[in-house]
Design an enzyme around this catalytic site. Structure first.
Site, PDB file in Angstrom:
ATOM      1  N   HIS A  61      17.169  30.621 -43.060  1.00 53.48           N
ATOM      2  CA  HIS A  61      18.293  30.137 -44.198  1.00 53.48           C
ATOM      3  C   HIS A  61      17.409  30.736 -45.357  1.00 53.48           C
ATOM      4  O   HIS A  61      18.150  31.087 -46.700  1.00 53.48           O
ATOM      5  CB  HIS A  61      19.010  29.115 -44.396  1.00 53.48           C
ATOM      6  CG  HIS A  61      21.061  29.448 -44.930  1.00 53.48           C
ATOM      7  ND1 HIS A  61      21.846  28.769 -43.961  1.00 53.48           N
ATOM      8  CD2 HIS A  61      20.783  29.637 -45.490  1.00 53.48           C
ATOM      9  CE1 HIS A  61      22.751  29.372 -44.912  1.00 53.48           C
ATOM     10  NE2 HIS A  61      21.725  29.566 -47.048  1.00 53.48           N
ATOM     11  N   LYS A  94      22.745  31.273 -39.365  1.00 53.05           N
ATOM     12  CA  LYS A  94      21.445  31.512 -40.094  1.00 53.05           C
ATOM     13  C   LYS A  94      20.967  30.124 -39.944  1.00 53.05           C
ATOM     14  O   LYS A  94      21.693  29.043 -39.445  1.00 53.05           O
ATOM     15  CB  LYS A  94      21.696  31.388 -41.879  1.00 53.05           C
ATOM     16  CG  LYS A  94      22.542  32.678 -42.314  1.00 53.05           C
ATOM     17  CD  LYS A  94      22.309  32.841 -43.633  1.00 53.05           C
ATOM     18  CE  LYS A  94      23.425  34.104 -44.247  1.00 53.05           C
ATOM     19  NZ  LYS A  94      24.585  32.831 -44.719  1.00 53.05           N
ATOM     20  N   TYR A 134      27.650  26.874 -42.750  1.00 53.17           N
ATOM     21  CA  TYR A 134      29.090  26.816 -43.687  1.00 53.17           C
ATOM     22  C   TYR A 134      29.729  25.798 -42.312  1.00 53.17           C
ATOM     23  O   TYR A 134      31.383  25.525 -42.813  1.00 53.17           O
ATOM     24  CB  TYR A 134      29.553  27.796 -43.406  1.00 53.17           C
ATOM     25  CG  TYR A 134      28.135  28.666 -44.107  1.00 53.17           C
ATOM     26  CD1 TYR A 134      27.599  28.527 -44.720  1.00 53.17           C
ATOM     27  CD2 TYR A 134      28.302  30.309 -43.757  1.00 53.17           C
ATOM     28  CE1 TYR A 134      26.326  29.174 -45.725  1.00 53.17           C
ATOM     29  CE2 TYR A 134      27.385  31.325 -45.125  1.00 53.17           C
ATOM     30  CZ  TYR A 134      26.496  30.541 -45.472  1.00 53.17           C
ATOM     31  OH  TYR A 134      26.057  31.621 -46.447  1.00 53.17           O
ATOM     32  N   ASP A 160      29.058  37.998 -41.596  1.00 48.96           N
ATOM     33  CA  ASP A 160      28.039  37.132 -42.067  1.00 48.96           C
ATOM     34  C   ASP A 160      28.629  35.107 -42.018  1.00 48.96           C
ATOM     35  O   ASP A 160      30.056  35.001 -43.083  1.00 48.96           O
ATOM     36  CB  ASP A 160      27.470  37.383 -43.554  1.00 48.96           C
ATOM     37  CG  ASP A 160      26.028  36.487 -44.044  1.00 48.96           C
ATOM     38  OD1 ASP A 160      25.247  36.495 -43.639  1.00 48.96           O
ATOM     39  OD2 ASP A 160      26.536  35.008 -44.459  1.00 48.96           O
TER      40      ASP A 160
HETATM   41  N1  LIG Z   1      21.886  33.038 -47.873  1.00 53.40           N
HETATM   42  C1  LIG Z   1      22.087  32.492 -48.690  1.00 53.40           C
HETATM   43  O1  LIG Z   1      21.886  31.144 -49.213  1.00 53.40           O
HETATM   44  C2  LIG Z   1      23.615  32.504 -49.357  1.00 53.40           C
HETATM   45  C3  LIG Z   1      24.296  31.259 -50.439  1.00 53.40           C
HETATM   46  C4  LIG Z   1      25.380  31.852 -50.277  1.00 53.40           C
HETATM   47  C5  LIG Z   1      26.300  32.776 -49.879  1.00 53.40           C
HETATM   48  N2  LIG Z   1      25.807  33.427 -48.542  1.00 53.40           N
HETATM   49  C6  LIG Z   1      26.288  34.410 -48.276  1.00 53.40           C
HETATM   50  O2  LIG Z   1      27.374  35.548 -49.030  1.00 53.40           O
HETATM   51  C7  LIG Z   1      28.352  35.515 -49.036  1.00 53.40           C
HETATM   52  C8  LIG Z   1      29.139  35.972 -50.198  1.00 53.40           C
HETATM   53  O3  LIG Z   1      28.220  35.527 -51.508  1.00 53.40           O
HETATM   54  P1  LIG Z   1      29.774  33.977 -51.706  1.00 53.40           P
HETATM   55  O4  LIG Z   1      30.483  33.533 -50.760  1.00 53.40           O
HETATM   56  O5  LIG Z   1      28.665  32.730 -52.317  1.00 53.40           O
HETATM   57  O6  LIG Z   1      30.234  34.494 -53.058  1.00 53.40           O
HETATM   58  P2  LIG Z   1      31.150  35.894 -53.780  1.00 53.40           P
HETATM   59  O7  LIG Z   1      31.893  37.186 -52.396  1.00 53.40           O
HETATM   60  O8  LIG Z   1      30.498  36.740 -54.531  1.00 53.40           O
HETATM   61  O9  LIG Z   1      32.836  35.825 -54.170  1.00 53.40           O
HETATM   62  C9  LIG Z   1      33.702  35.000 -53.257  1.00 53.40           C
HETATM   63  C10 LIG Z   1      34.957  34.733 -54.432  1.00 53.40           C
HETATM   64  O10 LIG Z   1      34.839  35.789 -54.744  1.00 53.40           O
HETATM   65  C11 LIG Z   1      36.357  36.276 -54.479  1.00 53.40           C
HETATM   66  N3  LIG Z   1      37.399  36.940 -54.781  1.00 53.40           N
HETATM   67  C12 LIG Z   1      36.666  38.142 -53.181  1.00 53.40           C
HETATM   68  N4  LIG Z   1      37.031  39.652 -53.201  1.00 53.40           N
HETATM   69  C13 LIG Z   1      37.729  39.420 -54.593  1.00 53.40           C
HETATM   70  C14 LIG Z   1      38.370  40.170 -55.389  1.00 53.40           C
HETATM   71  N5  LIG Z   1      38.835  41.955 -54.392  1.00 53.40           N
HETATM   72  N6  LIG Z   1      39.246  40.101 -56.388  1.00 53.40           N
HETATM   73  C15 LIG Z   1      39.321  38.901 -56.640  1.00 53.40           C
HETATM   74  N7  LIG Z   1      38.583  38.149 -56.443  1.00 53.40           N
HETATM   75  C16 LIG Z   1      37.910  37.972 -54.535  1.00 53.40           C
HETATM   76  C17 LIG Z   1      36.838  35.337 -53.856  1.00 53.40           C
HETATM   77  O11 LIG Z   1      37.802  34.276 -53.399  1.00 53.40           O
HETATM   78  P3  LIG Z   1      39.400  34.652 -51.924  1.00 53.40           P
HETATM   79  O12 LIG Z   1      38.648  34.020 -50.556  1.00 53.40           O
HETATM   80  O13 LIG Z   1      40.253  33.458 -52.742  1.00 53.40           O
HETATM   81  O14 LIG Z   1      39.861  35.373 -52.791  1.00 53.40           O
HETATM   82  C18 LIG Z   1      35.896  33.902 -53.940  1.00 53.40           C
HETATM   83  O15 LIG Z   1      36.553  32.977 -55.060  1.00 53.40           O
HETATM   84  C19 LIG Z   1      28.502  34.007 -48.653  1.00 53.40           C
HETATM   85  O16 LIG Z   1      30.682  33.735 -48.352  1.00 53.40           O
HETATM   86  C20 LIG Z   1      28.621  34.338 -47.306  1.00 53.40           C
HETATM   87  O17 LIG Z   1      28.157  34.417 -46.236  1.00 53.40           O
HETATM   88  C21 LIG Z   1      24.505  33.416 -48.472  1.00 53.40           C
END
Ligand SMILES: NC(=O)c1ccc[n+]([C@@H]2O[C@H](COP(=O)([O-])OP(=O)(O)OC[C@H]3O[C@@H](n4cnc5c(N)ncnc54)[C@H](OP(=O)(O)O)[C@@H]3O)[C@@H](O)[C@H]2O)c1
Length: 278
Positions: free
Chosen positions: A111, A78, A49, A44
């Site tokens: 988005h 997106k 980004y 994704d």
């Molecule tokens: N559509 C939208 O508006 C929207 C908004 C926000 C996000 N998104 C999408 O959703 C995805 C996920 O959301 P997000 O990036 O905001 O946050 P998330 O996946 O909820 O959390 C990511 C964080 O958790 C850590 N992490 C991941 N796996 C872990 C594990 N097994 N143990 C401990 N820590 C862990 C990562 O650290 P490290 O990377 O340092 O390992 C990073 O700091 C995004 O990357 C994006 O593709 C979409």
């Protein structure tokens, strides 16, 4: 890997790699490559980004190292609010494809809904144009509330296949998920780990200890057990692997309910009814 099936018959892997807040750097390329080499088939990203080039390089290198075919991958990007308007969609899509080095996307999402309903509908018509021209496999939305979908569904001919929204045990989104179920639109969660905050929750940790899994695996499995597509982000190779290792167990009904009860309707992201992208 398990797949979900959209109303149009196309499938999507229920788990993918998120790439938000990953710079357009070799770290991004390596994370994507490592994910695909580890067994992920779904990535994704988004124009906003600013990492589509490195995501694309990671995909290209992984296709070469694994020998798998592009058709086995599911790639999402997106459309950003600045590119809204029916006449702008095709150019924005072409730009994303060029940066990614791909000739089609499996899923293209609006988005955010924005706050201008007429522009939202007009933009969706541009998404429909792409789909009808067979330029994209599936079209969907992100951050749409039931009110946005009511307006959209009343005026367009092609329904979104999915709605990607913030979802984690502190934000259960019950009303929205019920709405999506009735409409046969899938739910996909962003920030499923609440950007790592949920991993500190005592109940999540308790369940993890109970079943000998990590807090991240428990929360990812909780998404899958709810039928929600989940895209945890990590750039850490061991975590990328850990987050994929969730298909050899299921949570019990009691464990799912315990996690559901953590709901506080708490968002870490913007309110979709107000967000304009500025
Ligand atoms: N559509 C939208 O508006 C929207 C908004 C926000 C996000 N998104 C999408 O959703 C995805 C996920 O959301 P997000 O990036 O905001 O946050 P998330 O996946 O909820 O959390 C990511 C964080 O958790 C850590 N992490 C991941 N796996 C872990 C594990 N097994 N143990 C401990 N820590 C862990 C990562 O650290 P490290 O990377 O340092 O390992 C990073 O700091 C995004 O990357 C994006 O593709 C979409």
């Amino acid at each position: 890997m398990e797949n979900i099936t959209f109303y149009n018959g196309n499938e999507m892997p229920i788990l993918g790699l998120g790439t938000f807040r990953v710079d357009n750097s070799d770290q991004c390329k390596e994370a994507v490559k490592h994910a695909i080499e580890s067994g992920y088939r779904h990535i994704d990203t988004a124009m906003i980004y600013e990492n589509e080039e490195k995501v694309g390089e990671g995909i290209a290198e992984a296709l070469e190292s694994t020998g798998i075919d592009r058709s086995e991958l599911f790639i999402t990007s997106k459309l950003w609010l600045a590119d809204y308007g029916r006449d702008n969609v095709a150019d924005a899509y072409a730009t994303s494809l060029k940066k990614l080095g791909l000739d089609y996307l499996d899923l293209y999402l609006m988005h955010w809904p924005g706050t201008d309903e007429a522009l939202m509908i007009d933009t969706w018509q541009g998404m429909e144009d792409l789909y009808k021209d067979n330029k994209v496999k599936n079209i969907g939305v992100s951050n749409f509330e039931p009110s946005h979908l009511d307006a959209l569904l009343a005026q367009v001919s092609i329904k979104p296949v999915i709605n990607q929204v913030e979802f984690h045990p502190y934000l259960l989104q019950q009303k929205l998920r019920n709405y999506l179920e009735v409409q046969n639109i899938h739910a996909e969660s962003w920030s499923p780990l609440m950007n790592a905050q949920i991993l500190e929750d005592e109940t999540v940790q308790q369940v993890a200890t109970e079943i000998g899994k990590t807090p991240a695996q428990v929360v990812i499995r909780w998404n899958i057990d709810h039928g929600v597509v989940v895209i945890p982000k990590s750039v850490t190779p061991s975590r990328i692997e850990e987050n994929l290792n969730v298909f050899d167990f299921k949570l019990t009904t009691e464990q799912i309910e315990k996690l559901d009860q953590l709901n506080e309707d708490k968002r870490i992201g913007p309110n979709p009814l107000e967000f304009t992208g500025e």
